[in-house]
Design a protein around this motif. Structure first.
Motif, PDB file in Angstrom:
ATOM      1  N   SER A 462     -50.598 -19.619  -2.009  1.00 21.22           N
ATOM      2  CA  SER A 462     -49.660 -18.651  -1.606  1.00 21.22           C
ATOM      3  C   SER A 462     -48.912 -18.626  -2.822  1.00 21.22           C
ATOM      4  CB  SER A 462     -48.978 -19.264  -0.676  1.00 21.22           C
ATOM      5  OG  SER A 462     -48.552 -20.875  -0.945  1.00 21.22           O
ATOM      6  N   VAL A 463     -47.944 -17.575  -2.696  1.00 22.04           N
ATOM      7  CA  VAL A 463     -47.058 -17.383  -4.050  1.00 22.04           C
ATOM      8  C   VAL A 463     -45.675 -16.963  -3.489  1.00 22.04           C
ATOM      9  CG1 VAL A 463     -49.092 -16.410  -5.435  1.00 22.04           C
ATOM     10  CG2 VAL A 463     -47.593 -14.888  -3.943  1.00 22.04           C
ATOM     11  N   PRO A 464     -44.571 -16.910  -4.193  1.00 27.24           N
ATOM     12  CA  PRO A 464     -43.289 -16.709  -3.981  1.00 27.24           C
ATOM     13  C   PRO A 464     -43.199 -15.346  -3.480  1.00 27.24           C
ATOM     14  CG  PRO A 464     -43.310 -17.917  -6.062  1.00 27.24           C
ATOM     15  CD  PRO A 464     -44.766 -17.690  -5.638  1.00 27.24           C
ATOM     16  N   LYS A 465     -42.288 -15.385  -2.373  1.00 26.84           N
ATOM     17  CA  LYS A 465     -42.126 -13.903  -1.709  1.00 26.84           C
ATOM     18  C   LYS A 465     -41.562 -12.832  -2.684  1.00 26.84           C
ATOM     19  CE  LYS A 465     -40.430 -11.855   2.425  1.00 26.84           C
ATOM     20  NZ  LYS A 465     -40.820 -12.068   3.707  1.00 26.84           N
ATOM     21  N   GLU A 466     -40.923 -13.196  -3.652  1.00 26.69           N
ATOM     22  CA  GLU A 466     -40.497 -12.360  -4.700  1.00 26.69           C
ATOM     23  C   GLU A 466     -41.787 -11.719  -5.600  1.00 26.69           C
ATOM     24  OE1 GLU A 466     -39.363 -15.544  -4.683  1.00 26.69           O
ATOM     25  OE2 GLU A 466     -37.413 -15.090  -3.704  1.00 26.69           O
ATOM     26  N   LEU A 467     -42.659 -12.383  -5.797  1.00 28.95           N
ATOM     27  CA  LEU A 467     -43.839 -12.012  -6.748  1.00 28.95           C
ATOM     28  C   LEU A 467     -44.746 -11.216  -5.807  1.00 28.95           C
ATOM     29  CD1 LEU A 467     -45.880 -12.274  -8.808  1.00 28.95           C
ATOM     30  CD2 LEU A 467     -46.849 -14.303  -8.134  1.00 28.95           C
ATOM     31  N   GLU A 468     -44.974 -11.525  -4.391  1.00 26.49           N
ATOM     32  CA  GLU A 468     -45.678 -10.624  -3.644  1.00 26.49           C
ATOM     33  C   GLU A 468     -44.861  -9.320  -3.506  1.00 26.49           C
ATOM     34  OE1 GLU A 468     -47.099 -10.624   1.100  1.00 26.49           O
ATOM     35  OE2 GLU A 468     -46.502 -12.324   0.250  1.00 26.49           O
ATOM     36  N   GLN A 469     -43.666  -9.123  -3.384  1.00 22.68           N
ATOM     37  CA  GLN A 469     -42.882  -7.960  -3.220  1.00 22.68           C
ATOM     38  C   GLN A 469     -43.024  -6.939  -4.730  1.00 22.68           C
ATOM     39  OE1 GLN A 469     -38.980  -9.108  -2.448  1.00 22.68           O
ATOM     40  NE2 GLN A 469     -39.234  -9.187  -0.245  1.00 22.68           N
ATOM     41  N   THR A 470     -43.166  -7.821  -5.670  1.00 25.42           N
ATOM     42  CA  THR A 470     -43.284  -7.198  -7.176  1.00 25.42           C
ATOM     43  C   THR A 470     -44.651  -6.442  -7.079  1.00 25.42           C
ATOM     44  OG1 THR A 470     -41.919  -8.531  -8.158  1.00 25.42           O
ATOM     45  CG2 THR A 470     -43.459  -7.364  -9.669  1.00 25.42           C
ATOM     46  N   VAL A 471     -45.844  -7.425  -6.461  1.00 23.79           N
ATOM     47  CA  VAL A 471     -47.296  -7.003  -6.501  1.00 23.79           C
ATOM     48  C   VAL A 471     -47.134  -5.376  -5.711  1.00 23.79           C
ATOM     49  CG1 VAL A 471     -49.500  -7.263  -5.577  1.00 23.79           C
ATOM     50  CG2 VAL A 471     -48.214  -9.047  -7.015  1.00 23.79           C
ATOM     51  N   ARG A 472     -46.621  -5.491  -4.545  1.00 21.03           N
ATOM     52  CA  ARG A 472     -46.782  -4.618  -3.607  1.00 21.03           C
ATOM     53  C   ARG A 472     -45.965  -3.338  -3.989  1.00 21.03           C
ATOM     54  NH1 ARG A 472     -48.915  -6.197   1.135  1.00 21.03           N
ATOM     55  NH2 ARG A 472     -48.554  -7.975   1.461  1.00 21.03           N
ATOM     56  N   LYS A 473     -44.973  -3.436  -4.953  1.00 25.21           N
ATOM     57  CA  LYS A 473     -44.135  -2.411  -5.285  1.00 25.21           C
ATOM     58  C   LYS A 473     -45.103  -1.586  -6.461  1.00 25.21           C
ATOM     59  CE  LYS A 473     -40.301  -1.135  -8.230  1.00 25.21           C
ATOM     60  NZ  LYS A 473     -39.033  -1.938  -9.140  1.00 25.21           N
ATOM     61  N   HIS A 474     -45.924  -2.395  -7.256  1.00 24.55           N
ATOM     62  CA  HIS A 474     -46.699  -1.922  -8.412  1.00 24.55           C
ATOM     63  C   HIS A 474     -48.139  -1.202  -7.542  1.00 24.55           C
ATOM     64  CE1 HIS A 474     -44.755  -3.041 -12.256  1.00 24.55           C
ATOM     65  NE2 HIS A 474     -44.584  -4.030 -11.551  1.00 24.55           N
ATOM     66  N   LEU A 475     -48.490  -1.764  -6.473  1.00 23.11           N
ATOM     67  CA  LEU A 475     -49.371  -1.239  -5.740  1.00 23.11           C
ATOM     68  C   LEU A 475     -49.196   0.093  -5.209  1.00 23.11           C
ATOM     69  CD1 LEU A 475     -51.112  -3.984  -3.628  1.00 23.11           C
ATOM     70  CD2 LEU A 475     -52.179  -2.661  -5.446  1.00 23.11           C
ATOM     71  N   ASP A 476     -48.008   0.401  -4.895  1.00 21.60           N
ATOM     72  CA  ASP A 476     -47.548   1.739  -4.277  1.00 21.60           C
ATOM     73  C   ASP A 476     -47.760   2.837  -5.156  1.00 21.60           C
ATOM     74  OD1 ASP A 476     -46.556   3.082  -1.860  1.00 21.60           O
ATOM     75  OD2 ASP A 476     -44.431   2.946  -2.674  1.00 21.60           O
ATOM     76  N   GLY A 477     -47.460   2.626  -6.407  1.00 22.65           N
ATOM     77  CA  GLY A 477     -47.803   3.541  -7.506  1.00 22.65           C
ATOM     78  C   GLY A 477     -49.162   3.731  -8.212  1.00 22.65           C
ATOM     79  N   ILE A 478     -50.194   2.939  -7.615  1.00 24.78           N
ATOM     80  CA  ILE A 478     -51.360   3.037  -8.060  1.00 24.78           C
ATOM     81  C   ILE A 478     -52.318   4.169  -7.401  1.00 24.78           C
ATOM     82  CG2 ILE A 478     -53.754   1.788  -8.239  1.00 24.78           C
ATOM     83  CD1 ILE A 478     -52.461  -0.552  -8.474  1.00 24.78           C
ATOM     84  N   PRO A 479     -52.883   5.187  -8.440  1.00 24.10           N
ATOM     85  CA  PRO A 479     -53.339   6.127  -7.783  1.00 24.10           C
ATOM     86  C   PRO A 479     -54.592   5.611  -6.556  1.00 24.10           C
ATOM     87  CG  PRO A 479     -53.454   6.435 -10.260  1.00 24.10           C
ATOM     88  CD  PRO A 479     -52.975   5.132  -9.762  1.00 24.10           C
ATOM     89  N   PRO A 480     -54.559   6.382  -5.633  1.00 27.96           N
ATOM     90  CA  PRO A 480     -55.641   6.153  -4.471  1.00 27.96           C
ATOM     91  C   PRO A 480     -57.020   5.615  -4.916  1.00 27.96           C
ATOM     92  CG  PRO A 480     -53.902   7.726  -3.641  1.00 27.96           C
ATOM     93  CD  PRO A 480     -53.800   7.552  -5.024  1.00 27.96           C
ATOM     94  N   ALA A 481     -57.331   6.555  -5.887  1.00 24.61           N
ATOM     95  CA  ALA A 481     -58.924   6.645  -6.339  1.00 24.61           C
ATOM     96  C   ALA A 481     -59.163   5.165  -6.835  1.00 24.61           C
ATOM     97  CB  ALA A 481     -59.228   7.805  -7.315  1.00 24.61           C
ATOM     98  N   TYR A 482     -58.158   4.155  -7.475  1.00 19.92           N
ATOM     99  CA  TYR A 482     -58.407   3.113  -7.906  1.00 19.92           C
ATOM    100  C   TYR A 482     -58.587   1.846  -7.074  1.00 19.92           C
ATOM    101  CZ  TYR A 482     -58.339   5.206 -12.773  1.00 19.92           C
ATOM    102  OH  TYR A 482     -58.185   5.694 -13.730  1.00 19.92           O
ATOM    103  N   LEU A 483     -57.953   2.226  -5.949  1.00 19.63           N
ATOM    104  CA  LEU A 483     -57.487   1.034  -4.775  1.00 19.63           C
ATOM    105  C   LEU A 483     -59.061   0.674  -4.299  1.00 19.63           C
ATOM    106  CD1 LEU A 483     -54.146   2.178  -3.235  1.00 19.63           C
ATOM    107  CD2 LEU A 483     -54.434   0.178  -4.812  1.00 19.63           C
ATOM    108  N   PRO A 484     -59.357  -0.510  -4.270  1.00 24.87           N
ATOM    109  CA  PRO A 484     -60.306  -1.061  -3.653  1.00 24.87           C
ATOM    110  C   PRO A 484     -60.363  -1.111  -1.945  1.00 24.87           C
ATOM    111  CG  PRO A 484     -59.708  -2.660  -5.134  1.00 24.87           C
ATOM    112  CD  PRO A 484     -58.676  -1.624  -5.103  1.00 24.87           C
ATOM    113  N   PRO A 485     -61.697  -0.834  -1.393  1.00 28.18           N
ATOM    114  CA  PRO A 485     -61.302  -0.681   0.224  1.00 28.18           C
ATOM    115  C   PRO A 485     -60.784  -1.927   0.889  1.00 28.18           C
ATOM    116  CG  PRO A 485     -63.717  -0.400  -0.624  1.00 28.18           C
ATOM    117  CD  PRO A 485     -62.813  -0.800  -1.906  1.00 28.18           C
ATOM    118  N   GLY A 486     -59.796  -1.597   1.677  1.00 28.32           N
ATOM    119  CA  GLY A 486     -58.936  -2.635   2.407  1.00 28.32           C
ATOM    120  C   GLY A 486     -57.819  -3.079   1.708  1.00 28.32           C
ATOM    121  N   VAL A 487     -57.548  -2.437   0.334  1.00 27.96           N
ATOM    122  CA  VAL A 487     -56.331  -3.141  -0.379  1.00 27.96           C
ATOM    123  C   VAL A 487     -55.263  -1.941  -0.106  1.00 27.96           C
ATOM    124  CG1 VAL A 487     -55.338  -3.562  -2.559  1.00 27.96           C
ATOM    125  CG2 VAL A 487     -57.483  -4.572  -1.936  1.00 27.96           C
TER     126      VAL A 487
END
Length: 574
Positions: A462-487
């Motif tokens: 498990s990681v701190p909530k701040e780190l998880e929020q940072t990851v989700r923020k960057h995921l939001d900008g990743i082109p859909p073609a690069y996102l693995p299934p289920g992510v």
């Protein structure tokens, strides 16, 4: 089917009388079989040979075998002691490991994981307890050799307070001392065995610290008394053909040694520090083959882009990143892909790190005026198809590279910028004309090296909530073609980390992989370069291309369990 006792009797390790007596005892207490047999004073070697015949594995006697440090180091000491297993030979990609108990399935599984992480196959062999005890002493050789050398050296050196006066005028006499020579040899050999990329030898008052950079991180390997420092530096200077009496300015040199059957180059750099000199040695294993892009860690989408771009007949292909980010290795990999009978590939390097058969590789020598710029002028008269220039350091080299690309050559080089977007303004700052850059630049790669999570101790955390929020923020900008299934930015995320074990030296990491971003120079981007562009114009075009940034590539690799998010954040800010 014969029993262990039957084999011992056949090998004449026990007598007929002992056989009858031992058989009766074992039938009464079968769980104590090994203890009962040992009570009959059967030698360790005879017992190991009999067990090998019984279970159908090979046997090895390591009692007087000198194991190469590089081979012994394939299994960390603590792991070896825990599993009672020793790596004693390597032939090609096969690692021979001696086990006291080859029926220990847990030990075998651990060793198989360890072998796979090094891209090796495992060959288990049975050894005796005595063989194991003798072989494991090899781990102590590094410290023991240094200690022995220091003991002898104490007699050759005066007390610390008189050192400066005594050393003046007689450095040659000191460096002839066998202890110092042996000490430097051990330091270099052990660095190769541990897979270090650099050796730092630093004066720290009354001590000298030796550090190895392994997987991009410096670790203390040895601490020596300060009085030995000048002699160690002098010995290295002699090997590298540097001036012994020049301590006021930095010097650069090179040492080539054959260690453990491999040709190793050490790039030497000395630097004057307060009242002494520091030495850094870059370790280059010239016997290592050129890896593939996939082995370096490039994702399939990036490999496809690179393969498309290097097939162009001319243009400029640049890789950016800080020192130690793997730029040269990527260049070598690409050159190896282009290497064919129909192409003349010529390189200018400082130094030549890998030797590629069929490629004409030249080492620059600035001290005699043979620089990247002057060398590039000469290379153009060598009828090349492909040219690799180690680094664009100044405007003259940049301008020559661009003109060479204009005249029908494919040019590969590196440049120091923080990211791919910074390469274009950097070249313009070096006085490369925008209209020439627009016509020649094909592609830019920016890369870093991230430490890989150790496969032996990887687990979800498990990681701190701040780190998880940072990851989700960057995921939001990743082109859909690069996102693995289920992510997805709103889905469940798995965070992996190495807890630390013997195999990784309790760091949680083992090995490194490339994290990269690729900027393709499209027609719209060429028009942007021609105009008085702003940085945001390049970013908008990259977003239109669906470009994956370095941070986003790192986050996807962390989500795949290849590295950690902390490591991605660290390299993204280098």
């Amino acid at each position: 089917m014969p029993t262990l006792l039957d084999i011992l009797l056949k090998d004449q390790a026990i007598s007929d009388t002992q056989y009858v007596d031992l058989k009766a005892q074992i039938e009464a207490e079968p769980a104590r079989q090994m203890e009962i047999i040992r009570s009959a004073e059967v030698s360790d070697e005879s017992l190991a040979q009999a067990r090998a015949a019984l279970i159908g594995v090979s046997y090895a006697d390591l009692r007087e075998t000198e194991i190469e440090p590089a081979v012994l180091g394939l299994i960390p000491k603590q792991t070896a002691e825990s599993l009672r297993a020793i790596a004693f030979a390597r032939v090609g990609n096969e690692m021979s490991v001696g086990l006291v108990d080859p029926t220990d399935t847990q030990a075998i599984q651990t060793l198989e994981f360890l072998a796979e992480s090094k891209e090796l196959s495992l060959k288990p062999v049975i050894i005796s307890e005595e063989s194991f005890r003798e072989a494991v002493r090899g781990y102590e050789v590094f410290g023991e050799e240094v200690e022995k050398a220091l003991e002898v050296a104490k007699e050759k050196f005066v007390p610390e307070e008189k050192k400066e006066e005594a050393l003046k005028g007689r450095p040659e006499e000191i460096i002839k001392g066998a202890p110092v020579s042996r000490m430097v040899s051990v330091i270099m050999r052990e660095a190769v065995a541990q897979g270090a990329s650099d050796i730092h030898i630093e004066p720290l008052g009354k001590q000298t610290r030796v550090r190895y950079r392994v997987d991009g991180v410096l670790r203390i390997a040895l601490t020596l008394p300060g009085y030995i420092h000048s002699a160690v530096v002098s010995r290295i200077k002699v090997l590298a053909n540097l001036k012994l009496d020049e301590t006021r300015i930095p010097q650069d040199g090179r040492i080539t040694q054959n260690l453990n059957g491999k040709t190793i180059d050490f790039r030497i750099s000395t630097l004057p520090v307060a009242d002494n000199e520091k030495v850094v040695m870059r370790v280059l294993d010239t016997s290592v083959g050129v890896p593939t892009l996939e082995m370096l860690g490039f994702r399939p989408e990036h490999v496809e882009i690179i393969m498309k771009e290097i097939k162009k007949p001319h243009g400029l292909f640049l890789i950016s990143g800080p020192t130690g980010s793997g730029k040269s290795t990527t260049l070598y990999t690409v050159l190896n892909l282009l290497n064919s009978e129909g192409r003349n590939i010529v390189t200018l390097e400082d130094p030549v790190e890998y030797f590629i058969p069929g490629v004409n590789q030249s080492q620059i020598r600035p001290e005699i005026g043979y620089t990247f710029a002057s060398g590039l002028r000469s290379l153009l008269r060598q009828d090349p198809n492909v040219i690799m220039v180690g680094e664009i350091r100044d405007g003259e080299t940049g301008e020559l590279a661009v003109h060479a690309a204009l005249t029908g050559h494919l040019i590969f080089s590196t440049i120091h910028t923080n990211d791919a977007f910074g390469v274009i303004p950097r070249l313009i700052d070096l006085n490369v004309e925008p209209f020439l850059l627009s016509a020649t630049l094909n592609m830019v790669i920016a890369q870093r090296l991230a430490r890989k999570i150790c496969s032996d101790c990887k687990s979800s955390v498990s990681v701190p909530k701040e780190l998880e929020q940072t990851v989700r923020k960057h995921l939001d900008g990743i082109p859909p073609a690069y996102l693995p299934p289920g992510v997805s930015p709103k889905g469940e995320l798995t965070f992996m980390r190495g807890s630390g074990c013997d195999a990784c030296g309790h760091s949680g990491y083992s090995g490194r992989l490339s994290v990269a971003e690729i900027l393709q120079v499209t027609d719209p981007l060429r028009n942007i370069i021609l105009e008085k562009f702003k940085p945001e114009d390049i970013h908008r075009e990259a977003e239109r291309q669906g470009m994956l940034t370095l941070m986003q590539d790192g986050i996807l690799k962390a989500l795949a369990g290849l590295t950690t998010f902390e490591e991605v954040l660290r390299i993204a800010h280098e």
